[in-house]
Design an enzyme around this catalytic site. Structure first.
Site, mmCIF file in Angstrom:
data_model
loop_
_atom_site.group_PDB
_atom_site.id
_atom_site.type_symbol
_atom_site.label_atom_id
_atom_site.label_comp_id
_atom_site.label_asym_id
_atom_site.label_seq_id
_atom_site.Cartn_x
_atom_site.Cartn_y
_atom_site.Cartn_z
ATOM 1 N N TYR A 232 1.734 -3.457 -12.107
ATOM 2 C CA TYR A 232 2.915 -4.287 -11.905
ATOM 3 C C TYR A 232 3.643 -4.715 -13.168
ATOM 4 O O TYR A 232 4.721 -5.289 -13.091
ATOM 5 C CB TYR A 232 2.519 -5.516 -11.077
ATOM 6 C CG TYR A 232 2.089 -5.120 -9.681
ATOM 7 C CD1 TYR A 232 3.027 -4.761 -8.725
ATOM 8 C CD2 TYR A 232 0.743 -5.055 -9.340
ATOM 9 C CE1 TYR A 232 2.644 -4.361 -7.456
ATOM 10 C CE2 TYR A 232 0.347 -4.657 -8.071
ATOM 11 C CZ TYR A 232 1.302 -4.313 -7.132
ATOM 12 O OH TYR A 232 0.917 -3.904 -5.875
ATOM 13 N N THR B 28 0.844 -1.196 0.000
ATOM 14 C CA THR B 28 0.000 0.000 0.000
ATOM 15 C C THR B 28 0.880 1.247 0.000
ATOM 16 O O THR B 28 2.025 1.216 0.445
ATOM 17 C CB THR B 28 -0.915 0.089 1.242
ATOM 18 O OG1 THR B 28 -0.126 0.399 2.407
ATOM 19 C CG2 THR B 28 -1.686 -1.205 1.480
ATOM 20 N N VAL B 29 0.320 2.330 -0.493
ATOM 21 C CA VAL B 29 0.899 3.664 -0.343
ATOM 22 C C VAL B 29 -0.225 4.571 0.136
ATOM 23 O O VAL B 29 -1.313 4.595 -0.455
ATOM 24 C CB VAL B 29 1.486 4.190 -1.668
ATOM 25 C CG1 VAL B 29 2.012 5.619 -1.482
ATOM 26 C CG2 VAL B 29 2.610 3.279 -2.163
ATOM 27 N N SER C 32 8.121 1.825 -6.165
ATOM 28 C CA SER C 32 9.287 1.430 -6.953
ATOM 29 C C SER C 32 10.500 1.174 -6.077
ATOM 30 O O SER C 32 11.255 0.217 -6.299
ATOM 31 C CB SER C 32 9.607 2.507 -7.995
ATOM 32 O OG SER C 32 8.590 2.581 -8.971
ATOM 33 N N PHE D 299 -3.400 -14.039 -1.570
ATOM 34 C CA PHE D 299 -2.485 -13.862 -0.436
ATOM 35 C C PHE D 299 -2.024 -12.418 -0.334
ATOM 36 O O PHE D 299 -2.227 -11.639 -1.231
ATOM 37 C CB PHE D 299 -1.276 -14.799 -0.571
ATOM 38 C CG PHE D 299 -0.540 -14.705 -1.887
ATOM 39 C CD1 PHE D 299 0.475 -13.779 -2.060
ATOM 40 C CD2 PHE D 299 -0.886 -15.535 -2.956
ATOM 41 C CE1 PHE D 299 1.147 -13.692 -3.265
ATOM 42 C CE2 PHE D 299 -0.210 -15.447 -4.166
ATOM 43 C CZ PHE D 299 0.809 -14.529 -4.324
ATOM 44 N N ARG E 162 5.157 9.226 -5.627
ATOM 45 C CA ARG E 162 6.473 9.693 -5.180
ATOM 46 C C ARG E 162 7.539 8.611 -5.344
ATOM 47 O O ARG E 162 8.644 8.762 -4.825
ATOM 48 C CB ARG E 162 6.424 10.138 -3.717
ATOM 49 C CG ARG E 162 5.448 11.270 -3.440
ATOM 50 C CD ARG E 162 5.677 11.850 -2.069
ATOM 51 N NE ARG E 162 4.604 12.741 -1.646
ATOM 52 C CZ ARG E 162 4.610 13.443 -0.511
ATOM 53 N NH1 ARG E 162 5.652 13.347 0.307
ATOM 54 N NH2 ARG E 162 3.591 14.216 -0.197
ATOM 55 N N GLY E 163 7.199 7.517 -6.020
ATOM 56 C CA GLY E 163 8.182 6.473 -6.270
ATOM 57 C C GLY E 163 8.414 5.523 -5.110
ATOM 58 O O GLY E 163 9.371 4.741 -5.134
#
Length: 414
Positions: free
Chosen positions: A124, A84-85, A96, A414, A92-93
């Site tokens: 992805y 998650t972000v 990554s 999962f 904001r990378g």
């Protein structure tokens, strides 16, 4: 202030859990019991967070997994989950940074592939992942299915269906599931905790309602399949039952077990609808009905995403139905598994090695993962531009090498 990406410590794990729940739009509250339970079952060295001023603003975790391949082999995978972000820190990378570090560590460990279940499709592919298996869900209207309402649900092959409980499923389920991995590619391993939580033990993410359990035993007495299902309790205005049975888990390792379990579910009194849960797209359920139109397709979507880390191991881990040789030119923007490889395959064996020979097919590493599990057509990928045919007829030859009679399937999220 810069955002720090690193492994989470034990004292930070509760905050990490709250950030995880925020990212998945769940109430950002965790109990001490939940934190202790989760903490006992994670590897903190593989549990990453992004920290901004001491606050967790992104989450990422991986764990060891085994994934079945075509022909009954298996690969060790870096299974990625709980990504998650927080909405304040998107674009904001951070993903990554976490993904790059995790894949590099997996490559260093010698994992053959990385896997994940994608909450969103477009994310992805840029990291080399491709959808290697797909899942389908049906809703069966039993009033239109054409089944004889007088049938008892008893198998006609000498086997039997027995109602049972969670204790027996925990006892016979793991071996049955391992046998499934021997006959279908894409099956991901289940840990003892998976079996415990899946049968009502431990801390649950949702309020637990005990399902019904049934096992199928062949005439020899051997367990060849089981099902866990729940039912609602509904009656219409004419005082007629209109209940739905929903499959939570169904594992069948033989055609007889699959047929018997579906026929059993479709013969339970007061049940008028069966929801299949996620199944392989080529599941026999619709064809087991006198009227297959009674099985309405509700969902058809990608399931297991695969990222190849070791080309040789991935291609040598599976079987091949015909004899041929192909040279594959693999592009990998992340620099983990690209290069040119010659695949020599036959029903008797397989070898794969780097080569300088001219390539027959050129493709991104994401497409190799898709092809290696046998679900996709190289010809179709070539028609969409995702595979470049450098030798005439090479895509059709690749189809004969890679495609399988049974589509891969990954029953677990999962």
């Amino acid at each position: 202030m810069s955002v720090d990406v690193r492994a989470v410590t034990e004292s930070e794990f509760a905050d990490w859990q709250r950030a995880l729940r925020t990212g998945f739009l769940r109430p950002p509250v965790v109990t001490d019991e939940e934190v202790a339970d989760r903490l006992a079952n994670v590897d903190l060295a593989r549990t990453a967070g992004a920290f901004d001023g001491g606050r967790v603003v992104a989450t990422f975790r991986s764990f060891r997994q085994e994934v079945s391949t075509v022909g009954g082999g298996s690969l060790t995978a870096d299974a990625i989950t709980q990504v998650t972000v927080s909405p304040t820190h998107r674009r904001r990378g951070l993903l990554s940074r976490m993904m790059t570090a995790d894949l590099a560590a997996a490559k260093e460990r010698g994992d053959a592939i990385a896997t994940l279940i994608a909450a969103e499709y477009p994310i992805y592919g840029r990291y080399g992942f491709g959808p290697a298996s797909w899942g389908a869900e049906w809703s069966v209207d039993l009033r239109r299915a054409g089944l004889d309402p007088r049938r008892s649900g008893r198998p006609e092959d000498g086997g039997r269906i027995d109602l049972t409980d969670a204790d027996e499923i925990r006892a016979v389920g793991p071996e049955t599931h391992r046998r499934l991995a021997g006959v279908r590619a894409g099956v991901t391993s289940r840990s003892p905790r998976d079996w415990a939580v899946g049968t009502g033990l431990g801390v649950q993410s949702e309020p637990w309602r005990e399902p019904y359990y049934a096992v199928y035993r062949a005439e020899s007495g051997e367990v060849e399949g089981f099902v866990a299902y729940s039912s609602d309790e509904k009656w219409d205005d004419a005082k007629q039952p209109v209940n739905t049975a929903t499959v939570r888990d169904l594992v069948a390792v033989t055609p007889a077990a699959e047929r018997a379990l579906w026929h059993y579910l479709c013969s339970v009194d007061w049940i008028t609808t069966v929801r299949s849960g996620y199944r392989a797209p080529d599941d026999t359920l619709p064809l087991l009905l006198p009227d297959p139109r009674a099985a309405k397709l509700l969902t058809y979507a990608d399931m297991l995403w695969v990222r190849v880390l070791d080309v040789v191991e991935v291609l040598e881990s599976r079987t091949y139905p015909v004899t041929d040789a192909l040279v594959l030119d693999l592009r990998d923007g992340n620099g983990l598994a690209g290069g040119r490889y010659r695949l020599d395959a036959s029903p008797e064996g397989v070898s794969c090695a780097p080569t300088a020979a001219s390539a027959d097919l050129a493709l991104d590493i994401a497409e190799l993962g898709v092809l290696a599990f046998g679900d996709e057509s190289a010809v179709r990928l070539a028609r969409t531009g995702r595979v470049e045919e450098l030798t005439a007829g090479a895509a059709a030859r690749a189809d004969l090498l890679f495609r399988t009679p049974l589509r891969p399937f990954s029953p677990d999220i999962f």
